[in-house]
Scaffold this motif. Structure first.
Motif, PDB file in Angstrom:
ATOM      1  N   PRO A 167      -6.950  -8.977  14.685  1.00 22.27           N
ATOM      2  CA  PRO A 167      -6.898  -7.841  15.620  1.00 22.27           C
ATOM      3  C   PRO A 167      -6.171  -6.624  15.046  1.00 22.27           C
ATOM      4  N   ILE A 168      -5.039  -6.858  14.382  1.00 19.67           N
ATOM      5  CA  ILE A 168      -4.264  -5.742  13.835  1.00 19.67           C
ATOM      6  C   ILE A 168      -5.056  -4.998  12.762  1.00 19.67           C
ATOM      7  N   GLU A 169      -5.630  -5.790  11.847  1.00 19.37           N
ATOM      8  CA  GLU A 169      -6.423  -5.187  10.772  1.00 19.37           C
ATOM      9  C   GLU A 169      -7.586  -4.393  11.372  1.00 19.37           C
TER      10      GLU A 169
ATOM     11  N   LEU B 252      -7.842  -3.033  14.309  1.00 20.02           N
ATOM     12  CA  LEU B 252      -7.396  -1.816  14.995  1.00 20.02           C
ATOM     13  C   LEU B 252      -7.070  -0.703  14.008  1.00 20.02           C
ATOM     14  N   ARG B 253      -6.655  -1.075  12.802  1.00 20.80           N
ATOM     15  CA  ARG B 253      -6.310  -0.061  11.798  1.00 20.80           C
ATOM     16  C   ARG B 253      -7.548   0.555  11.157  1.00 20.80           C
ATOM     17  N   ALA B 254      -8.714  -0.082  11.364  1.00 21.53           N
ATOM     18  CA  ALA B 254      -9.940   0.384  10.705  1.00 21.53           C
ATOM     19  C   ALA B 254     -10.355   1.761  11.202  1.00 21.53           C
TER      20      ALA B 254
ATOM     21  N   ILE C 280       6.634 -10.355   7.074  1.00 28.58           N
ATOM     22  CA  ILE C 280       6.335  -9.959   5.695  1.00 28.58           C
ATOM     23  C   ILE C 280       4.819  -9.838   5.564  1.00 28.58           C
ATOM     24  N   TYR C 281       4.348  -8.665   5.125  1.00 30.37           N
ATOM     25  CA  TYR C 281       2.912  -8.510   4.843  1.00 30.37           C
ATOM     26  C   TYR C 281       2.679  -8.814   3.372  1.00 30.37           C
ATOM     27  N   PRO C 282       1.964  -9.884   3.073  1.00 28.55           N
ATOM     28  CA  PRO C 282       1.688 -10.153   1.666  1.00 28.55           C
ATOM     29  C   PRO C 282       0.557  -9.233   1.185  1.00 28.55           C
ATOM     30  N   LEU C 283       0.859  -8.408   0.224  1.00 26.37           N
ATOM     31  CA  LEU C 283      -0.156  -7.500  -0.322  1.00 26.37           C
ATOM     32  C   LEU C 283      -0.332  -7.800  -1.804  1.00 26.37           C
ATOM     33  N   PRO C 284      -1.484  -7.486  -2.348  1.00 27.60           N
ATOM     34  CA  PRO C 284      -1.716  -7.727  -3.777  1.00 27.60           C
ATOM     35  C   PRO C 284      -0.655  -7.020  -4.630  1.00 27.60           C
TER      36      PRO C 284
ATOM     37  N   ASP D 177       4.787  -8.126  -1.765  1.00 26.20           N
ATOM     38  CA  ASP D 177       5.054  -8.306  -0.347  1.00 26.20           C
ATOM     39  C   ASP D 177       5.747  -7.075   0.240  1.00 26.20           C
ATOM     40  N   VAL D 178       5.338  -6.714   1.472  1.00 33.27           N
ATOM     41  CA  VAL D 178       6.034  -5.648   2.202  1.00 33.27           C
ATOM     42  C   VAL D 178       6.778  -6.302   3.354  1.00 33.27           C
ATOM     43  N   THR D 179       8.076  -6.142   3.363  1.00 32.19           N
ATOM     44  CA  THR D 179       8.851  -6.713   4.458  1.00 32.19           C
ATOM     45  C   THR D 179       9.015  -5.642   5.531  1.00 32.19           C
ATOM     46  N   ALA D 180       8.311  -5.827   6.651  1.00 31.55           N
ATOM     47  CA  ALA D 180       8.325  -4.820   7.709  1.00 31.55           C
ATOM     48  C   ALA D 180       9.455  -5.071   8.697  1.00 31.55           C
ATOM     49  N   LEU D 181       9.758  -6.346   8.947  1.00 33.97           N
ATOM     50  CA  LEU D 181      10.871  -6.700   9.834  1.00 33.97           C
ATOM     51  C   LEU D 181      11.787  -7.670   9.090  1.00 33.97           C
TER      52      LEU D 181
ATOM     53  N   GLY E 110      13.114   5.220  15.855  1.00 29.08           N
ATOM     54  CA  GLY E 110      13.355   5.019  14.431  1.00 29.08           C
ATOM     55  C   GLY E 110      12.385   5.843  13.630  1.00 29.08           C
ATOM     56  N   PRO E 111      12.713   6.050  12.368  1.00 32.06           N
ATOM     57  CA  PRO E 111      11.836   6.869  11.536  1.00 32.06           C
ATOM     58  C   PRO E 111      10.482   6.200  11.297  1.00 32.06           C
ATOM     59  N   SER E 112       9.558   7.012  10.842  1.00 34.33           N
ATOM     60  CA  SER E 112       8.223   6.506  10.551  1.00 34.33           C
ATOM     61  C   SER E 112       8.295   5.435   9.459  1.00 34.33           C
ATOM     62  N   GLY E 113       7.570   4.353   9.636  1.00 35.95           N
ATOM     63  CA  GLY E 113       7.545   3.284   8.645  1.00 35.95           C
ATOM     64  C   GLY E 113       8.705   2.323   8.779  1.00 35.95           C
ATOM     65  N   SER E 114       9.509   2.463   9.817  1.00 35.91           N
ATOM     66  CA  SER E 114      10.685   1.596   9.941  1.00 35.91           C
ATOM     67  C   SER E 114      10.331   0.227  10.524  1.00 35.91           C
ATOM     68  N   GLY E 115       9.149   0.100  11.077  1.00 39.21           N
ATOM     69  CA  GLY E 115       8.739  -1.212  11.586  1.00 39.21           C
ATOM     70  C   GLY E 115       8.591  -1.258  13.101  1.00 39.21           C
ATOM     71  N   LYS E 116       8.557  -0.115  13.762  1.00 40.35           N
ATOM     72  CA  LYS E 116       8.481  -0.084  15.227  1.00 40.35           C
ATOM     73  C   LYS E 116       7.172  -0.712  15.739  1.00 40.35           C
ATOM     74  N   SER E 117       6.059  -0.255  15.158  1.00 40.12           N
ATOM     75  CA  SER E 117       4.767  -0.791  15.608  1.00 40.12           C
ATOM     76  C   SER E 117       4.662  -2.275  15.295  1.00 40.12           C
ATOM     77  N   THR E 118       5.161  -2.645  14.122  1.00 39.85           N
ATOM     78  CA  THR E 118       5.133  -4.056  13.749  1.00 39.85           C
ATOM     79  C   THR E 118       5.893  -4.888  14.779  1.00 39.85           C
TER      80      THR E 118
HETATM   81  N1  LIG Z   1      -1.099  -4.555   8.373  1.00 38.07           N
HETATM   82  C1  LIG Z   1      -0.209  -4.163   7.460  1.00 38.07           C
HETATM   83  N2  LIG Z   1      -0.347  -4.539   6.191  1.00 38.07           N
HETATM   84  C2  LIG Z   1       0.530  -4.155   5.244  1.00 38.07           C
HETATM   85  N3  LIG Z   1       1.601  -3.404   5.496  1.00 38.07           N
HETATM   86  C3  LIG Z   1       1.810  -2.996   6.739  1.00 38.07           C
HETATM   87  C4  LIG Z   1       0.897  -3.347   7.791  1.00 38.07           C
HETATM   88  N4  LIG Z   1       1.376  -2.810   8.953  1.00 38.07           N
HETATM   89  C5  LIG Z   1       2.498  -2.151   8.612  1.00 38.07           C
HETATM   90  N5  LIG Z   1       2.760  -2.258   7.304  1.00 38.07           N
HETATM   91  C6  LIG Z   1       3.935  -1.715   6.606  1.00 38.07           C
HETATM   92  O1  LIG Z   1       5.097  -2.128   7.299  1.00 38.07           O
HETATM   93  C7  LIG Z   1       6.001  -1.081   7.402  1.00 38.07           C
HETATM   94  C8  LIG Z   1       6.276  -0.778   8.856  1.00 38.07           C
HETATM   95  O2  LIG Z   1       5.121  -0.217   9.450  1.00 38.07           O
HETATM   96  P1  LIG Z   1       5.000   0.160  10.980  1.00 38.07           P
HETATM   97  O3  LIG Z   1       5.494  -0.977  11.782  1.00 38.07           O
HETATM   98  O4  LIG Z   1       3.632   0.653  11.246  1.00 38.07           O
HETATM   99  O5  LIG Z   1       6.019   1.378  11.077  1.00 38.07           O
HETATM  100  P2  LIG Z   1       6.250   2.433  12.248  1.00 38.07           P
HETATM  101  O6  LIG Z   1       5.379   2.063  13.388  1.00 38.07           O
HETATM  102  O7  LIG Z   1       7.689   2.337  12.539  1.00 38.07           O
HETATM  103  O8  LIG Z   1       5.881   3.749  11.685  1.00 38.07           O
HETATM  104  C9  LIG Z   1       5.437   0.110   6.671  1.00 38.07           C
HETATM  105  O9  LIG Z   1       5.938   0.108   5.376  1.00 38.07           O
HETATM  106  C10 LIG Z   1       3.958  -0.205   6.645  1.00 38.07           C
HETATM  107  O10 LIG Z   1       3.386   0.346   5.484  1.00 38.07           O
END
Ligand SMILES: Nc1ncnc2c1ncn2[C@@H]1O[C@H](COP(=O)(O)OP(=O)(O)O)[C@@H](O)[C@H]1O
Ligand SMILES: [Mg+2]
Lengths: 405, 223
Positions: A398-400, A402-404, B14-18, B21-25, B42-50
């Motif tokens: 779902p998250i992926e 929604l980001r599309a 943690i989002y595993p990316l190629p 890894d990106v640790t969002a929370l 919080g600032p943009s990219g801080s993990g709020k949406s996550t």
């Molecule tokens: N689906 C995802 N895959 C990989 N990285 C992600 C994904 N969603 C968020 N991120 C990364 O996690 C971090 C937090 O993102 P996000 O929660 O969207 O921040 P905010 O909503 O606070 O702006 C950012 O570095 C973002 O690039």
């Protein structure tokens, strides 16, 4: 307001939104269904009409000299192969035996035949020359104009040959190759009614004279190329066949006995093999249709990734997303199959009329039954093809999703 | 003392990316009680949406526990989480996220039908649309025929149709002008006063003033 099955409603709307694309995809199915159904119907109608035609001959048997192997089934006396002076002939003695056996069931008569060069005026050609007993001729052949031959210089000719060589009552025909010896001149006294292709005697392209005339030209007195038997009661066919086998083929095979059921079987199986083969080729058109449905479904999924994400995020189950896309493929398949069914009745009718010559059996279950079969195949292919795209859609994160965009 | 509707215990994502890894929370623990209106800043990219996505069961934490109404979501399968999203969580997105094939009315009715397996014959959909200020004429329109503010009002009505325990809003005014933002915030404030539990992500301090508590996230942690 939309119906209770909102998932189905979404599928319908998606199809409608991409109307042209959907129509094109369904068109593939239409073509596939039409191809399979009309070819199937054509084969069925061919078989049915051949079977019907041959059933007119169900009470007839032909006896030909055993030639080893299977013996050409369509051979008949018109084959033109064996000459009357080779070893492969039915002797007078063998004929007497057959006659004795047949006596209580029906009648038997002999046929002499030869394929030879003929000349009418300056026109040359080839024809089958039959020698028949003068009495028998009256029984089995119908003269359309003129009379039956009585002398050793008069003959009757088949209508196709007469037309081709412009033969009339009184026309003269030279039989034989002038380079190889003498020719015999005969006079046409009658033209036969059309008789069609037949297992026992094919007279449309032939010259028919008495056996005396035949022996006069080719020799071979008391040697026959074929014996035809007409049985009064259909049920005696097997008894007659067995009795002849018993007497003439006991020690070694000397004759081949054929009845029309074997011929029917053989033709039916030939037609059905052919039909199956052509239908398999038509199946390729369904494969192409499947590819186009697959393509459309993948496009639909890819375009709607974000929408799928929304649906999932507000609580739509995976199975419901799966259902939505299967429905979409199903709508294309069923619409295509229904249109295909209507079209294949129309096109099939035309094809059958053109290829078989009669639509007498068109609505017989064995023929029209190909319509629902082709429909089911078409619709099923659509749905099966839709499974993978639908599965992919339902497994999107779902998250992926929604980001599309 | 009210009971916690939402409770996070050392939640990591943690989002595993190629590319690595990106640790969002990085381990978030918090509790939100029934009836609270909490702003997450919080600032943009801080993990709020996550963070909001974990609470909304759109995603699963890599580690740590998330309790909703006392139940640990770790033990739920996809089917159970989906049905929790349908019945107990209302989600409002920055991009409205209405279904393009459905009219405004149908968008609001959709979760109702999914839950009750029948059309709404109680008038709830109509009432909710009236509450957010969408009249009958507008409710027949498709989302692409409506303004951003109208779409967000419809999204709010949709989020409320199954009377969820929690309303989650991810920058609900982020795509709206200030005038429209104010109207949307009035609606949310009103819902809060009537007892709805609301968690709202925002980086606008004015918007955050509607909340009675603010949690600030920085670099994946509660600041
Ligand atoms: N689906 C995802 N895959 C990989 N990285 C992600 C994904 N969603 C968020 N991120 C990364 O996690 C971090 C937090 O993102 P996000 O929660 O969207 O921040 P905010 O909503 O606070 O702006 C950012 O570095 C973002 O690039
Ligand atoms: Mg964000």
């Amino acid at each position: 307001m939309i119906g209770n099955d909102i998932i189905f409603a979404l599928s319908v709307r998606s199809v409608r939104l991409h109307f042209l694309r959907s129509v094109l995809a369904a068109l593939g199915i239409v073509i596939g269904v039409v191809a399979i159904a009309s070819i199937g119907m054509m084969g069925a109608n061919m078989t049915l009409s051949v079977t019907e035609e041959l059933s007119d001959m169900a009470n007839k048997l032909t006896v030909t000299p055993y030639t080893g192997g299977g013996g050409g089934m369509m051979g008949g006396p018109g084959g033109g192969g064996g000459s009357s002076d080779d070893d492969d002939a039915i002797t007078e003695k063998e004929f007497k035996t057959i006659q004795r056996i047949v006596a209580k069931y029906g009648t038997a008569y002999t046929i002499m035949s030869e394929s030879d060069q003929i000349e009418v005026g300056s026109e040359e050609g080839r024809a089958t020359i039959y020698g028949l007993d003068a009495e028998i001729m009256r029984e089995i052949l119908t003269v359309e104009t003129g009379e039956y031959p009585k002398s050793t210089t008069s003959v009757v000719v088949g209508p196709t040959l007469a037309e081709r060589l412009d033969l009339k009552i009184g026309s003269k025909i030279d039989i034989g190759d002038p380079d190889e010896g003498s020719t015999t001149t005969v006079r046409v006294v009658g033209i036969l009614e059309e008789r069609g292709m037949s297992m026992d005697l094919s007279t449309d392209m032939a010259i028919i004279g008495t056996q005396k005339l035949f022996v006069g030209i080719y020799g071979g007195e008391g040697e026959y190329d074929q014996v035809n038997i007409v049985v009064n009661d259909l049920n005696d066919i097997d008894a007659v066949t067995e009795a002849i086998e018993d007497e003439l083929n006991r020690k070694e095979d000397t004759v081949t006995i054929q009845d029309s059921s074997r011929m029917t079987e053989s033709i039916t199986s030939t037609v059905s093999t052919m039909t199956t083969f052509v239908m398999a080729i038509a199946g390729i058109s369904l494969l192409v249709a499947a590819v186009s449905i697959f393509n459309v479904m993948m496009m639909s999924v890819n375009e709607r990734i974000r929408e799928i994400g929304i649906l999932r995020s507000i609580g739509t189950q995976r199975t419901e997303i799966l259902r939505m896309f299967i429905y979409e493929a199903g709508i294309l398949g069923i619409v295509g199959a229904v249109i295909g069914a209507v079209a294949s009745i129309v096109i099939g009718y035309i094809v059958v009329l053109g290829m078989v010559g009669t639509t007498e059996y068109f609505f017989a279950p064995g023929s029209i039954g190909y319509v629902p079969i082709a429909m089911a195949i078409g619709a099923a292919i659509c749905i099966v093809t839709g499974v993978y795209p639908a599965w992919r859609a339902s497994n999107l994160d779902p998250i992926e999703a929604l980001r599309a965009e | 003392m009210s009971s916690p509707v939402i409770e996070l215990d050392d939640v990591k994502k943690i989002y595993p990316l190629p590319s690595g890894d990106v640790t969002a929370l990085r381990g978030i623990s918090l509790r939100i009680d029934e009836g609270e209106f909490v702003a997450i800043m919080g600032p943009s990219g801080s993990g709020k949406s996550t963070l909001l996505n974990q609470i909304g069961c759109l995603d699963r934490p890599t580690s740590g526990d998330l309790f909703l109404a006392g139940k640990n979501t770790r033990e739920m399968d996809d089917r159970e989480l989906t049905s929790l999203r349908l019945t107990s969580i209302g989600y409002i997105f920055q991009k409205f996220n209405l279904i393009p094939l459905l009219s405004a009315y149908e968008n609001v009715e959709y979760p109702y039908i999914m839950k009750h397996r029948k059309n709404d014959d109680t008038g709830r959909v109509r009432d909710l649309l009236a509450m957010v200020g969408i009249d009958e004429n507008l409710s027949a329109h498709k989302p692409n025929e409506l303004s951003g503010g109208q779409q967000q009002r419809i999204a709010i009505a949709r989020a409320l149709v199954n009377d969820p325990a929690i309303l989650l809003c991810d920058e609900p005014t982020g795509n709206l002008d200030s005038q429209t933002s104010l109207q949307i915030m009035e609606i949310l404030g009103d819902l809060h006063h009537r007892g709805r539990t609301i968690v709202m992500v925002t980086h606008n301090p004015e918007t955050a003033e509607y909340a009675d508590r603010t949690i600030t996230i920085r670099d994946g942690m509660v600041a």
